[in-house]
Design an enzyme around this catalytic site. Structure first.
Site, PDB file in Angstrom:
ATOM      1  N   ARG A  73       0.813  -1.229   0.000  1.00 57.75           N
ATOM      2  CA  ARG A  73       0.000   0.000   0.000  1.00 57.75           C
ATOM      3  C   ARG A  73       0.845   1.278   0.000  1.00 57.75           C
ATOM      4  O   ARG A  73       0.353   2.350   0.331  1.00 57.75           O
ATOM      5  CB  ARG A  73      -0.981   0.017   1.179  1.00 57.75           C
ATOM      6  CG  ARG A  73      -2.033  -1.083   1.115  1.00 57.75           C
ATOM      7  CD  ARG A  73      -3.145  -0.849   2.115  1.00 57.75           C
ATOM      8  NE  ARG A  73      -4.177  -1.866   1.977  1.00 57.75           N
ATOM      9  CZ  ARG A  73      -4.236  -2.993   2.677  1.00 57.75           C
ATOM     10  NH1 ARG A  73      -3.286  -3.242   3.578  1.00 57.75           N
ATOM     11  NH2 ARG A  73      -5.211  -3.860   2.508  1.00 57.75           N
ATOM     12  N   LYS A 100       3.781  11.656 -10.652  1.00 57.07           N
ATOM     13  CA  LYS A 100       2.884  10.871 -11.499  1.00 57.07           C
ATOM     14  C   LYS A 100       3.602   9.590 -11.917  1.00 57.07           C
ATOM     15  O   LYS A 100       4.655   9.637 -12.544  1.00 57.07           O
ATOM     16  CB  LYS A 100       2.461  11.670 -12.734  1.00 57.07           C
ATOM     17  CG  LYS A 100       1.455  12.765 -12.433  1.00 57.07           C
ATOM     18  CD  LYS A 100       1.193  13.662 -13.624  1.00 57.07           C
ATOM     19  CE  LYS A 100       0.435  12.968 -14.717  1.00 57.07           C
ATOM     20  NZ  LYS A 100       0.025  13.897 -15.792  1.00 57.07           N
ATOM     21  N   LYS A 158       8.399  22.914 -14.284  1.00 60.25           N
ATOM     22  CA  LYS A 158       7.580  21.777 -13.845  1.00 60.25           C
ATOM     23  C   LYS A 158       7.242  21.905 -12.362  1.00 60.25           C
ATOM     24  O   LYS A 158       6.090  21.693 -11.948  1.00 60.25           O
ATOM     25  CB  LYS A 158       8.335  20.480 -14.118  1.00 60.25           C
ATOM     26  CG  LYS A 158       7.651  19.195 -13.618  1.00 60.25           C
ATOM     27  CD  LYS A 158       6.410  18.867 -14.421  1.00 60.25           C
ATOM     28  CE  LYS A 158       5.791  17.538 -14.004  1.00 60.25           C
ATOM     29  NZ  LYS A 158       6.534  16.373 -14.525  1.00 60.25           N
ATOM     30  N   GLU A 207      -3.462  17.440 -10.815  1.00 57.99           N
ATOM     31  CA  GLU A 207      -3.923  17.703 -12.179  1.00 57.99           C
ATOM     32  C   GLU A 207      -5.427  17.994 -12.245  1.00 57.99           C
ATOM     33  O   GLU A 207      -6.160  17.458 -13.071  1.00 57.99           O
ATOM     34  CB  GLU A 207      -3.564  16.545 -13.112  1.00 57.99           C
ATOM     35  CG  GLU A 207      -3.542  16.947 -14.585  1.00 57.99           C
ATOM     36  CD  GLU A 207      -2.956  15.880 -15.492  1.00 57.99           C
ATOM     37  OE1 GLU A 207      -3.576  15.609 -16.523  1.00 57.99           O
ATOM     38  OE2 GLU A 207      -1.880  15.343 -15.168  1.00 57.99           O
ATOM     39  N   ARG A 255      -2.011  21.900 -14.004  1.00 58.39           N
ATOM     40  CA  ARG A 255      -1.058  20.826 -14.318  1.00 58.39           C
ATOM     41  C   ARG A 255      -1.379  20.179 -15.659  1.00 58.39           C
ATOM     42  O   ARG A 255      -0.496  19.623 -16.319  1.00 58.39           O
ATOM     43  CB  ARG A 255      -1.029  19.773 -13.207  1.00 58.39           C
ATOM     44  CG  ARG A 255       0.084  18.750 -13.420  1.00 58.39           C
ATOM     45  CD  ARG A 255       0.406  17.925 -12.197  1.00 58.39           C
ATOM     46  NE  ARG A 255       1.499  17.006 -12.485  1.00 58.39           N
ATOM     47  CZ  ARG A 255       2.086  16.223 -11.592  1.00 58.39           C
ATOM     48  NH1 ARG A 255       1.684  16.246 -10.333  1.00 58.39           N
ATOM     49  NH2 ARG A 255       3.071  15.415 -11.944  1.00 58.39           N
ATOM     50  N   ASN A 290       0.488  18.801 -20.417  1.00 60.31           N
ATOM     51  CA  ASN A 290       0.145  17.819 -21.450  1.00 60.31           C
ATOM     52  C   ASN A 290       0.095  18.435 -22.845  1.00 60.31           C
ATOM     53  O   ASN A 290      -0.403  17.794 -23.784  1.00 60.31           O
ATOM     54  CB  ASN A 290      -1.203  17.169 -21.127  1.00 60.31           C
ATOM     55  CG  ASN A 290      -1.103  16.187 -19.983  1.00 60.31           C
ATOM     56  OD1 ASN A 290      -0.250  15.309 -19.982  1.00 60.31           O
ATOM     57  ND2 ASN A 290      -1.962  16.343 -18.992  1.00 60.31           N
ATOM     58  N   HIS A 335       0.625  16.305 -25.886  1.00 58.47           N
ATOM     59  CA  HIS A 335       0.517  14.906 -25.473  1.00 58.47           C
ATOM     60  C   HIS A 335      -0.793  14.245 -25.892  1.00 58.47           C
ATOM     61  O   HIS A 335      -0.869  13.017 -25.907  1.00 58.47           O
ATOM     62  CB  HIS A 335       0.689  14.797 -23.956  1.00 58.47           C
ATOM     63  CG  HIS A 335       2.096  14.988 -23.498  1.00 58.47           C
ATOM     64  ND1 HIS A 335       2.785  16.170 -23.710  1.00 58.47           N
ATOM     65  CD2 HIS A 335       2.963  14.166 -22.842  1.00 58.47           C
ATOM     66  CE1 HIS A 335       4.001  16.056 -23.191  1.00 58.47           C
ATOM     67  NE2 HIS A 335       4.133  14.851 -22.668  1.00 58.47           N
ATOM     68  N   HIS A 379       0.388  10.936 -27.315  1.00 63.01           N
ATOM     69  CA  HIS A 379       0.064   9.635 -26.719  1.00 63.01           C
ATOM     70  C   HIS A 379      -0.734   8.771 -27.684  1.00 63.01           C
ATOM     71  O   HIS A 379      -0.551   7.541 -27.727  1.00 63.01           O
ATOM     72  CB  HIS A 379      -0.722   9.835 -25.425  1.00 63.01           C
ATOM     73  CG  HIS A 379       0.117  10.235 -24.262  1.00 63.01           C
ATOM     74  ND1 HIS A 379      -0.418  10.632 -23.056  1.00 63.01           N
ATOM     75  CD2 HIS A 379       1.466  10.301 -24.098  1.00 63.01           C
ATOM     76  CE1 HIS A 379       0.557  10.919 -22.213  1.00 63.01           C
ATOM     77  NE2 HIS A 379       1.706  10.736 -22.827  1.00 63.01           N
ATOM     78  N   HIS A 401       9.059   8.925 -27.119  1.00 63.98           N
ATOM     79  CA  HIS A 401       8.037   9.793 -26.528  1.00 63.98           C
ATOM     80  C   HIS A 401       8.211  11.224 -27.020  1.00 63.98           C
ATOM     81  O   HIS A 401       7.239  11.893 -27.396  1.00 63.98           O
ATOM     82  CB  HIS A 401       8.131   9.737 -25.004  1.00 63.98           C
ATOM     83  CG  HIS A 401       7.155  10.625 -24.309  1.00 63.98           C
ATOM     84  ND1 HIS A 401       5.790  10.452 -24.382  1.00 63.98           N
ATOM     85  CD2 HIS A 401       7.343  11.728 -23.538  1.00 63.98           C
ATOM     86  CE1 HIS A 401       5.176  11.384 -23.679  1.00 63.98           C
ATOM     87  NE2 HIS A 401       6.100  12.170 -23.160  1.00 63.98           N
TER      88      HIS A 401
END
Length: 366
Positions: free
Chosen positions: A123, A144, A228, A238, A242, A246, A249, A253, A266
């Site tokens: 956990r 993240k 950042k 986010e 935030r 992206n 992206h 992505h 990437h």
């Protein structure tokens, strides 16, 4: 050595940046209440391991830590459930407990996978990011962590902040040109979304990838991390600004997922995604960024500047609708208002498909 404190709503942690930064690991661990004998679990990949694993392991073993290592294949395909499960199994077999620390020694893939293992093992246990690529200057900060799903990138993950980021820039000396280029895409992104003066500096000072050396490279990393960190300080989970990180992206992505992870780096996918975001911004806002000749600038570094001819735009649109920013199947993209300023905008499918088709014909020069 440059020192920063990364602040979020839930945590403050140090970032150490510089040549030889890895040497501070033993003292850093002691400051984190990790006495000798603590079990440390280094996760790295089969590219980094032959270069730096023995060095880092010896450093920690000399400080009387109980050191284990787990090596994954290099590349985006390693961010899979199978590799995640295998890494968890290895951690259990090594007897890691809740006082143990995972060390992510590698690029963004290693950091994402190791961080997600740390977030979910018993956990949640502690971990340290040790980036070895330029690309990871972005992913190592902010907490993240995720693995990929066949239906989308980074779809299974968590927010789990590291205990520290130790960025030894000497590790970048062995970085292949393609990986240097990939990381530079995120540097460009940070300038475009947040800092016009940094953008102007990049245009003036980084004419080719060969300029990404020494003090100029260190400055790019420092500025990227500062940008950042400022965004993460405002919005850890986010829910607001935030999402600006992206930029590029949404399509990026989608391209990675559609082409198969590894077909493009990437950074290459994000570069095409940024050019498409600018392309859409011009049409959405009715203004032009032509004077910046962004496609020519990107091409000068060797980035692709158009969609691969093998992709089908309707399939890309469907992938974009699965993006984490989407609401109820509506694509939400980060658009460029002006250099240094962006916002998130909802876009209709018909318009997006038209613009994707047009971009496919014209590339980033449209």
């Amino acid at each position: 050595m440059i020192e920063r404190t990364i602040e979020t709503a839930t945590k403050r942690y140090p970032l150490l940046l510089g040549d030889g930064a890895a040497r501070v690991l033993p003292s850093l661990l002691r400051s984190l209440s990790c006495p000798p004998g603590t079990k440390l679990f280094i996760v790295t990949d089969d590219t980094v391991a032959p270069l730096y694993l023995d060095e880092v392991r010896a450093l920690l073993a000399a400080a009387e830590y109980d050191v284990y290592a787990y090596v994954i294949p290099s590349g985006e395909a390693a961010k899979s459930f199978d590799h995640y499960y295998a890494c968890q199994t290895a951690a259990l077999q090594c007897g890691l407990d809740r006082r143990s620390v995972i060390i992510a020694l590698g690029g963004g893939v290693v950091g994402d996978l190791a961080g997600f293992v740390a977030a979910t093992y018993m956990r949640g246990i502690r971990y340290i990011q040790m980036p070895t690529t330029l690309l990871a200057h972005d992913s190592a900060v902010g907490g993240k962590v995720a693995i990929n799903h066949p239906l989308g990138k980074n779809m299974i993950g968590a927010f789990h902040q590291p205990e520290a980021v130790v960025y030894d820039t000497s590790f970048l000396r062995t970085l292949p040109e393609r990986e240097l280029r990939s990381g530079f895409a995120e540097v460009i992104k940070h300038a475009l979304i947040r800092d016009r003066r940094f953008y102007d500096w990049l245009r003036a000072e980084i004419k080719t990838l060969a300029d990404l050396r020494g003090e100029k490279l260190a400055y790019c990393i420092e500025k990227g991390i500062d940008i950042k960190a400022s965004v993460v300080r405002e919005d850890e989970k986010e829910t607001g600004v935030r999402a600006h990180l992206n930029f590029g992206h949404t399509l990026g992505h989608a391209l990675e997922s559609e082409l198969g992870y590894g077909a493009l780096t990437h950074g290459e996918a994000v570069a095409v995604g940024m050019l498409f975001a600018v392309f859409v911004s011009e049409r959405f806002y009715g203004r032009s960024f032509a004077e910046h000749r962004l496609a020519d600038w990107f091409a000068g570094y060797g980035f692709p500047v158009s969609l691969p001819t093998t992709v089908q735009t309707p399939r890309l649109l469907e992938k974009m609708k699965g993006d984490k920013k989407a609401y109820a199947g509506t694509v939400r993209m980060v658009l460029l208002c002006e250099i240094g300023d962006v916002e998130v905008v909802e876009l209709e499918d018909d318009n997006l498909l038209t613009w994707l088709d047009e971009f496919a014909r014209q590339g980033g020069k449209g």
